[in-house]
Write a protein that holds these residues in place. Structure first.
Motif, mmCIF file in Angstrom:
data_model
loop_
_atom_site.group_PDB
_atom_site.id
_atom_site.type_symbol
_atom_site.label_atom_id
_atom_site.label_comp_id
_atom_site.label_asym_id
_atom_site.label_seq_id
_atom_site.Cartn_x
_atom_site.Cartn_y
_atom_site.Cartn_z
ATOM 1 N N UNK A 1 -18.796 81.772 6.117
ATOM 2 C CA UNK A 1 -18.870 82.916 6.513
ATOM 3 C C UNK A 1 -17.250 82.679 7.252
ATOM 4 N N UNK A 2 -17.601 81.523 8.065
ATOM 5 C CA UNK A 2 -16.407 80.632 9.091
ATOM 6 C C UNK A 2 -14.832 80.567 8.209
ATOM 7 N N UNK A 3 -14.958 80.584 6.496
ATOM 8 C CA UNK A 3 -14.217 80.044 6.008
ATOM 9 C C UNK A 3 -14.171 81.104 4.783
ATOM 10 N N UNK B 1 -12.841 70.693 11.952
ATOM 11 C CA UNK B 1 -11.523 70.642 11.089
ATOM 12 C C UNK B 1 -10.511 72.452 10.560
ATOM 13 N N UNK B 2 -11.794 73.131 10.932
ATOM 14 C CA UNK B 2 -10.430 74.415 9.895
ATOM 15 C C UNK B 2 -9.458 73.999 10.685
ATOM 16 N N UNK B 3 -9.141 73.892 12.043
ATOM 17 C CA UNK B 3 -7.617 74.364 12.336
ATOM 18 C C UNK B 3 -6.654 72.951 12.094
ATOM 19 N N UNK C 1 -9.113 77.810 -2.530
ATOM 20 C CA UNK C 1 -8.581 78.421 -1.923
ATOM 21 C C UNK C 1 -7.237 77.784 -1.403
ATOM 22 N N UNK C 2 -6.249 78.624 -1.215
ATOM 23 C CA UNK C 2 -4.425 78.034 -0.957
ATOM 24 C C UNK C 2 -5.420 78.166 0.878
ATOM 25 N N UNK C 3 -5.714 78.443 1.409
ATOM 26 C CA UNK C 3 -6.332 78.233 2.366
ATOM 27 C C UNK C 3 -6.125 77.502 2.812
ATOM 28 N N UNK D 1 -6.527 70.634 2.663
ATOM 29 C CA UNK D 1 -6.558 71.426 1.629
ATOM 30 C C UNK D 1 -8.485 71.518 1.283
ATOM 31 N N UNK D 2 -9.132 71.001 1.635
ATOM 32 C CA UNK D 2 -10.469 71.098 1.202
ATOM 33 C C UNK D 2 -11.120 70.340 2.825
ATOM 34 N N UNK D 3 -12.224 71.418 2.578
ATOM 35 C CA UNK D 3 -13.213 70.776 4.307
ATOM 36 C C UNK D 3 -14.508 70.795 3.400
#
Length: 445
Positions: free
Chosen positions: A111-113, A77-79, A227-229, A83-85
């Motif tokens: 931890x992942x983010x 999902x992060x990949x 977060x921007x990322x 904008x938000x997970x």
């Protein structure tokens, strides 16, 4: 993806996942829900969608399972670079250190983010769920109950809620520090400053939500502090209901909700239920009184390997006979919270998963034998394991049900012709009016 994603999410069970999809779809956010991380070929048809979900089973899993599987799901999902997970939990927050551990999900995602503080939102007035000064409340039979005094959730057979203070409840699952943005903070003229201070001094920040006005303000805070990322956050579909307010104000989504037309009535449907909820029990009884025929499966025999095959065969023969009569059928393994709950609980994870898979296999055989076009799976834990038996890889919203939010009629996507385009409703235990099954049969919003 051709369109920037506003949101990606992981649902801790299948009904919770469709709950999010419905909340987004109702507000014009095109959403697809996958049952497993898809191939590029399966993802391609949804390139213009702005939200992507992944249905999971972590609500009924151990912390050890989460350590092994949840990180991989969240990494995918992060990949997607949304904008938000969102890690989606049940709006009643029922969970325990040994099963459905929300604290573990907070730790893994944090931890992942690489995130210093994770927002947590559970209260959703649309679902009659409220969080006030950290205490959680939910409706039952038209009355609002503190969650530890709720007639159903206080005696849930697997994850009973014995504590209404969500921070105290969560503290049994994680050592992360948990702050509270209470209603006074949310209503304050300097709420931004207070939220920033709370986020700086805590690893998790729980937001109160009592009213729709609070909800809108919480949405603004979630979006402002992202977060921007890409940010990770945890909560019920309260997260989506909060964010859509903000997205509408910023013209990121349509200001006018889309219109969904009813797919119409069907002659008969099949329902399989592993739900232990009294709400589902009432729905079964109401359907029985209005022309549905039901089959009770002896769950003790179902989870016993010596009697499993005969139990399944008998249930299938009975369902086939009912469907031949042109009737709608309900196959259930529990009628309320006291139905052989001890046997299932003692059987643990293996027994719960077996019930879901077995009901899914029965449903598959009913669809194949009778060409059914519409079905229902009841029970949050049940739905995830049952739907996996149908060869379905994705769901989209067919018909939201605003009167009973969280239980939409969905359209399936599958490589198997019998299951591609099947209409399926996935109903959580606490969701729906007494006439829910009839409304699904009749295509009534």
């Amino acid at each position: 993806m051709n369109t920037p994603l506003l949101l990606s999410y992981y649902g801790d069970d299948l009904t919770g996942s469709t709950d999010v999809m419905e909340a987004l779809s109702l507000h014009g956010v095109k959403t697809v829900l996958f049952l497993a991380p898809p191939s590029e070929e399966r993802l391609a048809p949804f390139a213009d969608y702005t939200a992507i979900g992944l249905a999971g089973t972590s609500r009924s899993e151990s912390p050890e399972w989460m350590e092994e599987h949840l990180g991989k799901a969240l990494t995918w999902l992060k990949s997607l670079n949304a904008a938000m997970c969102h890690y989606k939990v049940c709006s009643t927050f029922d969970s325990a250190p040994n099963i459905g551990n929300i604290g573990k999900a907070l730790e893994i995602g944090k931890a992942l983010f690489e995130q210093s503080c994770v927002p947590l939102v559970v209260g959703a007035p649309q679902l009659k769920r409220y969080t006030v000064f950290g205490q959680h409340f939910a409706a039952f039979d038209g009355e609002i109950h503190r969650i530890d005094r709720h007639p159903v959730m206080s005696r849930h057979p697997v994850t009973p809620m014995a504590e209404a203070d969500l921070r105290r409840h969560l503290a049994k699952q994680t050592k992360l520090s948990i702050g509270l943005a209470d209603v006074l903070c949310i209503e304050s003229a300097n709420s931004d400053t207070q939220v920033d201070q709370l986020s700086d001094s805590n690893e998790v920040l729980l937001y109160d939500t009592l009213s729709l006005d609070h909800q809108a303000k919480v949405g603004d805070q979630l979006w402002r502090t992202r977060s921007a990322n890409g940010s990770y956050l945890v909560g019920s579909s309260a997260v989506e209901y909060a964010l859509v307010n903000t997205w509408q104000k910023q013209a990121l989504i349509p200001s006018n909700p889309p219109v969904f037309s009813s797919p119409g009535a069907v002659e008969q449907i099949a329902v399989v239920s592993g739900s232990c909820s009294e709400v589902t029990a009432r729905q079964i009884r109401f359907a029985e009184a209005n022309g549905f025929l039901s089959i009770a499966i002896d769950v003790v025999k179902l989870i016993d390997e010596n009697t499993y095959t005969d139990t399944m065969h008998q249930a299938l023969m009975e369902t086939i006979e009912i469907l031949k009569q042109g009737k709608s059928v309900i196959v259930y393994t529990a009628m309320g919270p006291s139905s052989d709950a001890n046997a299932v609980h003692q059987g643990g994870e293996k027994a719960r998963h077996l019930i879901g898979r077995s009901l899914g296999q029965l449903l598959r055989q009913m669809v194949e034998a009778h060409g059914l076009k519409r079905v229902v799976i009841a029970g949050g834990d049940t739905s995830s394991h049952a739907l996996n038996q149908l060869g379905v890889h994705a769901l989209t919203t067919c018909l939201p049900l605003p009167e009973t939010p969280g239980s939409p009629l969905c359209t399936t996507h599958s490589e198997e012709p019998a299951f591609d385009g099947l209409e399926v409703a996935l109903k959580g235990g606490q969701i729906g009016s007494e006439s829910y099954f009839m409304k699904i049969r009749d295509g009534a919003a």
